[in-house]
Design a protein around this motif. Structure first.
Motif, PDB file in Angstrom:
ATOM      1  N   THR A 130      -4.637   5.108  10.806  1.00 18.68           N
ATOM      2  CA  THR A 130      -4.525   6.390  11.506  1.00 18.68           C
ATOM      3  C   THR A 130      -3.138   7.008  11.335  1.00 18.68           C
ATOM      4  N   ARG A 131      -2.356   6.515  10.379  1.00 17.55           N
ATOM      5  CA  ARG A 131      -0.942   6.897  10.317  1.00 17.55           C
ATOM      6  C   ARG A 131      -0.698   8.361   9.989  1.00 17.55           C
ATOM      7  N   ARG A 132      -1.695   9.034   9.403  1.00 20.32           N
ATOM      8  CA  ARG A 132      -1.501  10.453   9.068  1.00 20.32           C
ATOM      9  C   ARG A 132      -1.675  11.368  10.279  1.00 20.32           C
ATOM     10  N   GLY A 133      -2.289  10.824  11.343  1.00 21.67           N
ATOM     11  CA  GLY A 133      -2.593  11.706  12.473  1.00 21.67           C
ATOM     12  C   GLY A 133      -2.103  11.218  13.819  1.00 21.67           C
TER      13      GLY A 133
ATOM     14  N   ALA B 169       6.048   3.951  15.889  1.00 13.40           N
ATOM     15  CA  ALA B 169       4.990   2.963  15.740  1.00 13.40           C
ATOM     16  C   ALA B 169       3.748   3.624  15.165  1.00 13.40           C
ATOM     17  N   ASN B 170       3.149   2.958  14.171  1.00 16.95           N
ATOM     18  CA  ASN B 170       1.918   3.524  13.597  1.00 16.95           C
ATOM     19  C   ASN B 170       0.961   2.426  13.145  1.00 16.95           C
ATOM     20  N   ILE B 171      -0.315   2.842  13.035  1.00 22.21           N
ATOM     21  CA  ILE B 171      -1.391   1.949  12.602  1.00 22.21           C
ATOM     22  C   ILE B 171      -1.815   2.402  11.202  1.00 22.21           C
TER      23      ILE B 171
ATOM     24  N   PHE C 267      10.496   2.017  11.516  1.00 18.35           N
ATOM     25  CA  PHE C 267       9.046   2.216  11.662  1.00 18.35           C
ATOM     26  C   PHE C 267       8.398   0.850  11.858  1.00 18.35           C
ATOM     27  N   LYS C 268       7.405   0.822  12.711  1.00 15.53           N
ATOM     28  CA  LYS C 268       6.655  -0.419  12.924  1.00 15.53           C
ATOM     29  C   LYS C 268       5.211  -0.154  12.528  1.00 15.53           C
ATOM     30  N   LEU C 269       4.751  -0.941  11.597  1.00 12.36           N
ATOM     31  CA  LEU C 269       3.375  -0.784  11.122  1.00 12.36           C
ATOM     32  C   LEU C 269       2.542  -1.981  11.549  1.00 12.36           C
ATOM     33  N   GLU C 270       1.371  -1.708  12.109  1.00 13.43           N
ATOM     34  CA  GLU C 270       0.419  -2.769  12.419  1.00 13.43           C
ATOM     35  C   GLU C 270      -0.974  -2.314  11.998  1.00 13.43           C
TER      36      GLU C 270
ATOM     37  N   PHE D 271       0.794  -1.231   0.000  1.00 13.11           N
ATOM     38  CA  PHE D 271       0.000   0.000   0.000  1.00 13.11           C
ATOM     39  C   PHE D 271       0.827   1.282   0.000  1.00 13.11           C
ATOM     40  N   SER D 272       2.096   1.234   0.352  1.00 16.15           N
ATOM     41  CA  SER D 272       2.803   2.471   0.711  1.00 16.15           C
ATOM     42  C   SER D 272       2.876   3.464  -0.445  1.00 16.15           C
ATOM     43  N   SER D 273       2.521   4.721  -0.145  1.00 13.95           N
ATOM     44  CA  SER D 273       2.529   5.771  -1.177  1.00 13.95           C
ATOM     45  C   SER D 273       3.854   6.510  -1.213  1.00 13.95           C
ATOM     46  N   GLY D 274       4.614   6.397  -0.112  1.00 17.61           N
ATOM     47  CA  GLY D 274       5.851   7.166  -0.008  1.00 17.61           C
ATOM     48  C   GLY D 274       5.643   8.575   0.521  1.00 17.61           C
ATOM     49  N   ARG D 275       4.430   8.855   0.976  1.00 16.79           N
ATOM     50  CA  ARG D 275       4.179  10.214   1.476  1.00 16.79           C
ATOM     51  C   ARG D 275       4.969  10.514   2.752  1.00 16.79           C
ATOM     52  N   ARG D 276       4.997   9.541   3.661  1.00 19.54           N
ATOM     53  CA  ARG D 276       5.725   9.750   4.916  1.00 19.54           C
ATOM     54  C   ARG D 276       7.182  10.143   4.634  1.00 19.54           C
ATOM     55  N   GLY D 277       7.816   9.375   3.758  1.00 20.94           N
ATOM     56  CA  GLY D 277       9.223   9.634   3.463  1.00 20.94           C
ATOM     57  C   GLY D 277       9.423  10.964   2.752  1.00 20.94           C
TER      58      GLY D 277
END
Ligand code: 9Z3
Length: 322
Positions: free
Chosen positions: A271-274, A266-268, A239-242, A67-73
């Motif tokens: 809700t990872r954007r907030g 750590a992120n879900i 980063f830990k994704l669950e 799914f990753s868009s690369g926005r975080r990076g």
């Protein structure tokens, strides 16, 4: 999740992961970049970003992706640059990129207009940007050009899991000489599974052969040799994704215990954007955006990067004092 197959004692990746032809050249570029910026008194961050592609056939028609868009990076890269970091951006081909990410949903042709120049003939036509269609474009362009002219952003691309693994190893070795001034910010969503070359069909899998069953091997965890061998003095963040909030913090702590690096963010998924939790061996800090902040365009990466850059400065100071 069970741990993955080990790397060999010398930290070599299994032969299943073909070495990209340009890896040595890119390693030299990264080492030169790090040495130049470190000599100029800058800290350097290696950001990984985007998902990985795992081929199902040697002559690849199909692959597994995520799914990753690369926005975080991409957004984090901008905030690190604002704080004076030099950035190596190791990202998935065509995933979001610093600065241009702000316009990724926009059709370029809708934001340009043709206007008659002097004389009014077609050869005198000029292309004009509609600044309404590209919000803050003048400000963003200015910032981008400053970064570009100062050579503060080095772009390195990967597509497949093999490319990612080899380039990350090369990056770790290239940044090792600058010691604690190097930060690793491992935000890419890397596949945990792959199909070894020896088990992979060469040609396109035929649907006429019936339902597809695949068996995948565990991808070696890079964090272990990175922290122990390749860049042992660096400041490392994974980063830990669950998707299940009830196991998130336990998994983040387990990663810190296993790999002995400095921070897990750590992120879900939903809700990872907030919302993220920045976990270190002794602390746990929740970073939350309110709806009002999100509606004003505040980004959680701004908070994550501020938090980590303070921790990194302390880490450098401790290392120098030691
Ligand atoms: C992350 O958790 C990133 O925050 C996201 C960002 C990939 C969720 P986007 O690219 O999303 O902005 O759309 N990255 C690490 C994900 C991961 O695979 N972590 C591994 C794990 O959780 C450990 S290295 O096991």
């Amino acid at each position: 999740m069970a741990d993955s197959g080990p790397l060999s004692a010398d930290g070599n990746l299994p032969a299943d992961f073909a070495v990209p032809s340009h890896v040595e050249e890119v390693k030299v570029q990264m080492a030169t970049f790090a040495a130049r910026h470190s000599a100029a008194g800058r800290v350097v961050v290696l950001i990984t970003s985007g998902g990985t592609k795992v081929p199902l056939e040697s002559r690849t028609v199909r692959f597994l992706d995520n799914f990753s868009s690369g926005r975080r990076g991409a957004s984090s890269a901008e905030y690190f640059l604002e704080l004076g970091y030099a950035v190596i951006f190791l990202h998935r081909h065509r995933s979001l990129y610093p600065f241009t990410r702000l316009y990724s949903g926009i059709n370029l042709l809708d934001s340009l207009q043709l206007e008659s120049g002097m004389g009014g003939c077609s050869s005198g036509q000029v292309v004009v940007v509609d600044q309404q269609a590209l919000p803050n474009i003048a400000k963003v362009l200015k910032r981008y050009q400053v970064v570009k002219d100062a050579g503060l952003l080095l772009s390195v691309e990967f597509s497949t899991l093999s490319e990612y693994l080899h380039l990350l190893k090369a990056a770790a070795q290239a940044l090792s000489p600058i010691g604690s001034k190097a930060m690793f910010y491992l935000a890419a969503a890397v596949s945990d599974f792959y199909i070894p070359v020896s088990d992979m069909p060469e040609h396109k899998i035929q649907s006429s052969d019936g339902p597809l069953q695949i068996s995948m091997k565990m991808v070696p965890k890079m964090l272990s040799p990175l922290v122990k061998d390749w860049a042992p003095q660096a400041f490392v963040i994974s980063f830990k994704l669950e998707t299940d909030p009830s196991i998130l913090l336990e998994r983040a702590r387990r990663a810190l215990d296993t790999y002995r690096h400095q921070v897990v963010v750590a992120n879900i998924l939903d809700t990872r954007r907030g919302y993220v939790v920045v976990v270190t061996p002794d602390t746990q800090v929740e970073l939350v955006l309110t709806d009002e902040e999100a509606s004003r365009g505040v980004e959680i990466e701004d908070r994550i990067v501020s938090n980590l850059s303070v921790a990194h400065s302390q880490f450098i100071a401790q290392n120098q004092a030691a």
